[in-house]
Design an enzyme around this catalytic site. Structure first.
Site, mmCIF file in Angstrom:
data_model
loop_
_atom_site.group_PDB
_atom_site.id
_atom_site.type_symbol
_atom_site.label_atom_id
_atom_site.label_comp_id
_atom_site.label_asym_id
_atom_site.label_seq_id
_atom_site.Cartn_x
_atom_site.Cartn_y
_atom_site.Cartn_z
ATOM 1 N N SER A 204 -25.169 -6.011 -8.963
ATOM 2 C CA SER A 204 -26.500 -6.487 -8.604
ATOM 3 C C SER A 204 -27.575 -5.759 -9.415
ATOM 4 C CB SER A 204 -26.701 -6.324 -7.092
ATOM 5 O OG SER A 204 -27.824 -7.037 -6.641
ATOM 6 N N ASP A 345 -24.877 -18.187 -5.364
ATOM 7 C CA ASP A 345 -25.556 -16.934 -5.028
ATOM 8 C C ASP A 345 -26.992 -17.257 -4.616
ATOM 9 O OD1 ASP A 345 -26.938 -14.497 -5.028
ATOM 10 O OD2 ASP A 345 -25.775 -13.683 -6.699
ATOM 11 N N HIS A 371 -23.594 -13.677 -2.987
ATOM 12 C CA HIS A 371 -24.043 -12.476 -3.693
ATOM 13 C C HIS A 371 -23.157 -11.302 -3.286
ATOM 14 C CE1 HIS A 371 -26.968 -10.182 -6.001
ATOM 15 N NE2 HIS A 371 -26.905 -9.234 -5.075
#
Length: 451
Positions: A204, A345, A371
């Site tokens: 991320s 996502d 995600h």
């Protein structure tokens, strides 16, 4: 409903889509494990032969069939009994007075491993750390002994300033674009283990930092390869997409903004000491925000405190987003680089699948996964496991054992106790204090995990 929908889908629906640029042979690879014989192959051939999981379907658990459910389970799921990893933490002091936490695993066994044992250097997500389940799901099999079915590698997690129990000791935090703390941490690891190949791994926000670091280093990268999961890429377009959808804004943007606000609250006493600095002055405003969205936090804090000056502070969050994005630097990467994202996502919706005409980059996109989710059904009813560990561990094994690529980087030396690159005096680090043993999530109460 999810199970019925899955049955009705056409064959191949769940196969990841892979994006390559050039078939030109660019990698030097051993013909067999431990062999001195080397052959030249393309990145496509390397992935096809070394990462078979990327050519098999990822089918989400039927009760986690959407990106929202996958993402939500990453946050609320109980992962305390799986993928247990313990660390030995070292604190690094940077030239500006900041502190970074560097966590080594396997704990207590560093001297038992060979000096040339490959090392995975991991960067966590937005407000996470080495305790995160998505980090442990990779490091657990990678760092387990070979006799227990693992790769027997070392793992090192770089915990950003203020995260995972790391104190804040300067008027500077971290951001999606600031790479200097990672740079000095990698310098420290490289000097500590000069014979070991270093492999980058980012999640991320940490994936965005890793991408930018590799692009900035280019041919001088101390990391021989990289892998990023759920990277945030174009912060401008993904920010617009995130805040332009009511559910995503209310659920995800506010969750991330509130998480960051809680992080500031945790370090309020330390940050308030810098009362004459823009960061110290911003603390009361940040803490007064009611359920701030991500852009609210970035407008009031990150654009001021997310890195060193220059380029910080930025006039607005938008200018910070433009500067910190990683989609437009992919073309500068010069080591084998695997990026994996999901089409559904809800946090990162715009993906740069055009790899920037770079033969070093492969982009894999799964149909589902959310995600940092990628949960599939386990062996028993109601059990889930993360599919993502299979291709990532295959990639790490291959670049650690089969790839022939020398580690680069400018020479290092110590000046006034600080480790620096020869010819560069503005960044450096030194080890401070004793080592700490890190296990579990003690001290992380109140922060949402999994993002």
């Amino acid at each position: 409903m999810g199970l019925l929908f899955s049955v009705l889908l056409p064959a191949g629906y769940y196969l990841p889509k892979l994006y390559f640029h050039s078939p030109r042979p660019s990698l030097s690879v051993r013909t067999s494990l431990g062999s001195k014989e080397v052959q030249r192959i393309s990145l496509r051939s390397f992935v096809e032969s070394k990462c078979p999981s990327l050519y098999t379907e990822f089918r989400p658990a039927w009760w986690l069939y959407s990106g929202h459910l996958q993402t939500g389970y990453s946050v609320v799921g109980d992962f305390s009994k799986v993928d247990k990893v313990e660390y030995d933490r070292t604190f690094l002091r940077t030239l500006d007075g900041g502190t970074i936490g560097v966590d080594f695993t396997p704990s207590g066994d560093q001297d038992l491993l060979k000096d040339d044992t490959p090392i995975v250097v991991a960067l966590h997500g937005l407000t996470g750390g080495s305790h995160e389940a998505y980090v442990r799901t990779i490091l657990a099999p990678v760092c387990a002994p070979v006799k227990q079915g693992g790769l027997g590698y070392r793992g090192v997690v770089v915990n950003f300033r203020g995260c995972a129990g790391v104190p804040i000791t300067s008027p500077q935090l971290y951001s999606a674009g600031h790479t200097e703390d990672v740079r000095v941490a990698v310098m420290y690891i490289a000097r500590k283990y000069p014979k070991a190949p270093l492999i980058g791994l980012g999640f991320s926000l940490g994936a965005n930092v890793m991408t930018r670091y590799l692009a900035e280093e280019g041919q001088n990268s101390r990391l021989v390869a990289g892998c990023v999961l759920a990277c945030s890429w174009d912060l401008v377009k993904n920010g617009i997409a995130l805040d332009g959808h009511f559910l995503n804004h209310v659920v995800y943007s506010k969750a991330m903004g509130t998480n960051l606000q809680k992080l500031v609250k945790r370090h309020e006493a330390s940050l308030s000491k810098f009362s004459d600095h823009p960061v110290g002055k911003a603390v009361p405003k940040v803490l007064s925000l009611k359920t701030p969205a991500l852009i609210d936090f970035d407008e009031n804090m990150t654009r001021l405190a997310g890195g060193s000056s220059p380029p910080f502070p930025f006039p607005s969050a938008h200018e910070y987003y433009v500067w910190a994005s990683s989609h437009d630097v992919l073309g500068r990467i010069r080591v084998p680089f695997l990026a994996i994202s999901s089409e559904d996502d809800p946090i990162v919706q715009v993906l740069p699948v055009d790899t920037g005409e770079n033969e070093w980059v492969v982009f894999a996109v799964t149909k589902k996964g959310g995600h940092l989710g990628w949960f599939e059904a386990g062996s028993s009813f109601g059990e889930v496991q993360r599919w993502i560990r299979k291709p990532v561990v295959e990639w790490i094994r291959a670049v650690g054992q089969d790839l022939v690529m020398s580690r680069q980087g400018k020479p290092l030396h110590v000046v006034d106790g600080f480790l620096k690159e020869v010819g560069r005096d503005d960044i450096g680090c030194m080890e401070i204090g004793g080592r700490e043993h890190v296990v579990g999530v003690a001290g992380e109460e109140g922060l949402l995990a999994g993002l």
